[in-house]
Design an enzyme around this catalytic site. Structure first.
Site, PDB file in Angstrom:
ATOM      1  N   LYS A 217      76.987  14.135  14.225  1.00 11.20           N
ATOM      2  CA  LYS A 217      75.355  14.495  14.642  1.00 11.20           C
ATOM      3  C   LYS A 217      73.928  14.322  13.866  1.00 11.20           C
ATOM      4  CE  LYS A 217      74.743  19.301  15.598  1.00 11.20           C
ATOM      5  NZ  LYS A 217      74.889  21.054  15.480  1.00 11.20           N
TER       6      LYS A 217
ATOM      7  N   ASN B 287      78.265  35.533  21.019  1.00 11.30           N
ATOM      8  CA  ASN B 287      78.426  34.641  19.951  1.00 11.30           C
ATOM      9  C   ASN B 287      78.455  35.014  18.639  1.00 11.30           C
ATOM     10  OD1 ASN B 287      76.773  33.275  18.379  1.00 11.30           O
ATOM     11  ND2 ASN B 287      76.562  31.538  19.920  1.00 11.30           N
TER      12      ASN B 287
ATOM     13  N   ASP C  52      76.258  26.900  24.186  1.00  8.95           N
ATOM     14  CA  ASP C  52      76.810  24.950  24.898  1.00  8.95           C
ATOM     15  C   ASP C  52      76.740  24.917  26.198  1.00  8.95           C
ATOM     16  OD1 ASP C  52      76.395  24.083  22.518  1.00  8.95           O
ATOM     17  OD2 ASP C  52      78.861  23.868  22.079  1.00  8.95           O
TER      18      ASP C  52
ATOM     19  N   PHE D  74      71.885  22.625  11.821  1.00  6.57           N
ATOM     20  CA  PHE D  74      73.411  23.111  11.417  1.00  6.57           C
ATOM     21  C   PHE D  74      74.992  22.901  12.307  1.00  6.57           C
ATOM     22  CE2 PHE D  74      72.819  26.263   8.288  1.00  6.57           C
ATOM     23  CZ  PHE D  74      71.780  25.906   7.910  1.00  6.57           C
TER      24      PHE D  74
ATOM     25  N   LYS E  58      76.326  44.212  39.165  1.00 11.20           N
ATOM     26  CA  LYS E  58      77.734  44.362  38.484  1.00 11.20           C
ATOM     27  C   LYS E  58      78.991  43.551  39.235  1.00 11.20           C
ATOM     28  CE  LYS E  58      80.374  47.238  35.096  1.00 11.20           C
ATOM     29  NZ  LYS E  58      81.198  48.387  35.303  1.00 11.20           N
TER      30      LYS E  58
END
Ligand SMILES: Cc1cc2nc3c(=O)[nH]c(=O)nc-3n(C[C@H](O)[C@H](O)[C@H](O)COP(=O)(O)O)c2cc1C
Length: 404
Positions: free
Chosen positions: A340, A212, A281, A326, A291
């Site tokens: 949360k 990310n 997640d 966060f 590969k």
């Protein structure tokens, strides 16, 4: 709350090749808000960087001569009191003078008179640095309570390679700030903090990952703010471009599973755990050993959920440690943060908007809301990550009952 920038910083510049870099150190400190910066140049220091340059940067004439008419006794008034005397760079010669108590010029005399903490940044040819006399002098200075910023290793101006290079301006400024703030202690002194920061990268095959865009900037600012508040900070650093303060211990990880293992291993010894990382997640169910070649067909990747680190911490440590998480959302930030907080049994959730240019991954600013256990909220419309970090530390100091 923000950086406490009111204290005087005295920068000593001795005659080493790295003296030209000190100008950038001063600029970096000014960028961070420090205004009361005075400078002392040794006579040989002035051969490497001129008083005109240094004076133009600080807006004040540097001190160079103990006997300068009209400025006599400044070697005392300048450093009594002062927030810190930082000698950048420190030559082998000035280290020897400091270690031996010789006071034959402005800088060495001011060192003896200084009532604040002293930091030296030795920088020289590797052979000079490794010489038993220099090693002895540095060891002596450490015993005398002087903080020593170890030089980097690398290519040196003299053409040789090895230890002796002055660290970059940001690292030197980090260290100056750290020593300056440690002197007075802070609301979190004695507390141990773990900060998980950056992103994770989940392997698909030996060369590809699912990752990310987390840069680690928020984690870096938190590490700084916690350390300046006196805490002992350890960073579990995932992927990202952030450069963490040199005075924080760091464990590097790549995957969500490695991050979980590192955080849980260190958790029992911590008082505060901040999950500022963007942890994957999901992770590929199986990793190709070779590969994966392109064969023109659709490729289905099956993903399995990763362990929720904050939830695991909440289950194990609720009420025992301060847990901060966060919640990065594209909408309904406050609602998601409140949910949360309850689900993960955290003490504080920092809800924040991602996916817009002025907030989220890679940005220097953030739009956020702090949600505490009593469901109270503090919104921040748009704030720098640096400032938000100081507000978070202030909130946590209050939760810990350590607010001054
Ligand atoms: C071109 C040049 C580069 C030098 N670089 C260094 C250096 O990086 N570190 C060091 O300890 N001495 C260095 N020296 C030697 C010092 O300048 C010398 O020991 C001097 O006496 C130091 O004076 P000061 O400590 O009073 O500033 C260098 C000398 C020259 C001529």
């Amino acid at each position: 709350m923000n950086r406490q920038t009111g204290q005087r910083i005295v920068i000593g510049i001795s005659g080493g090749i790295a003296a030209y870099k000190t100008v950038n150190v001063i600029r970096e400190l000014q960028k961070r808000g420090y205004r009361d910066i005075e400078t002392i140049l040794t006579a040989n220091g002035t051969r490497f960087v001129t008083p005109v340059t240094v004076g133009a940067i600080t807006g004040k004439l540097p001190y160079t001569d103990t006997f300068e008419p009209g400025r006599a006794l400044s070697h005392i008034s300048l450093v009594q009191p002062c927030g810190i005397l930082a000698v950048v760079p420190a030559t082998a010669d000035i280290l020897a003078k400091f270690a031996g108590g010789i006071a034959d010029d402005f800088l060495s005399t001011a060192y003896l008179a200084c009532t604040g903490p002293v930091l030296v940044a030795p920088s020289m040819n590797s052979e000079m640095y490794r010489h038993p006399a220099t090693e002895r002098n540095i060891a002596r200075l450490k015993k005398d309570g002087v903080h020593v910023l170890e030089p980097d290793a690398g290519y040196l101006a003299c053409g040789s390679e090895g230890p002796g290079r002055m660290p970059d301006a940001e690292t030197v400024a980090d260290m100056i700030e750290f020593v300056l703030h440690r002197k007075t202690g802070g609301p979190l002194s004695g507390m141990r903090v773990i900060i998980a920061s950056g992103g994770t990268a989940e392997p698909i095959d030996p060369v590809r990952t699912i990752t990310n865009r987390s840069s680690g900037k928020m984690g870096k600012e938190l590490a700084t703010a916690f350390a300046l508040a006196g805490a002992d900070v350890e960073i579990v650093a995932g992927t990202g471009t952030a450069c963490y303060p040199a005075y924080c211990r760091q464990t590097k990880v790549q995957t969500a599973s490695e991050m979980k293992d590192a955080v849980l291993k260190k958790a029992s010894a911590a008082d505060i755990i901040v999950m500022a990382a963007a942890v994957a997640d999901y992770t590929p169910e199986t990793v190709f050993h070779e590969k994966k070649k392109k064969d023109g067909n659709l490729l289905n990747l099956r993903l399995k959920p990763t362990t929720d680190i904050l939830k695991t911490l909440g289950t194990r440590f609720e009420g025992e440690k301060i847990l901060v998480g966060f919640a990065a959302e594209t909408s309904n930030v406050e609602e998601s943060a409140k949910k949360k907080l309850t689900e993960k049994k955290a003490d504080l959730i920092v809800g924040n908007i991602v996916g817009v240019p002025d907030s989220g991954f890679e940005a220097d600013t953030i739009r956020a809301v702090l949600v505490a256990k009593d469901q109270s909220t503090v919104p921040y419309e748009k704030i720098s990550k640096e400032e938000l970090a100081f507000h978070i530390v202030e909130k946590i100091s209050a939760i810990a009952g350590r607010n001054k």
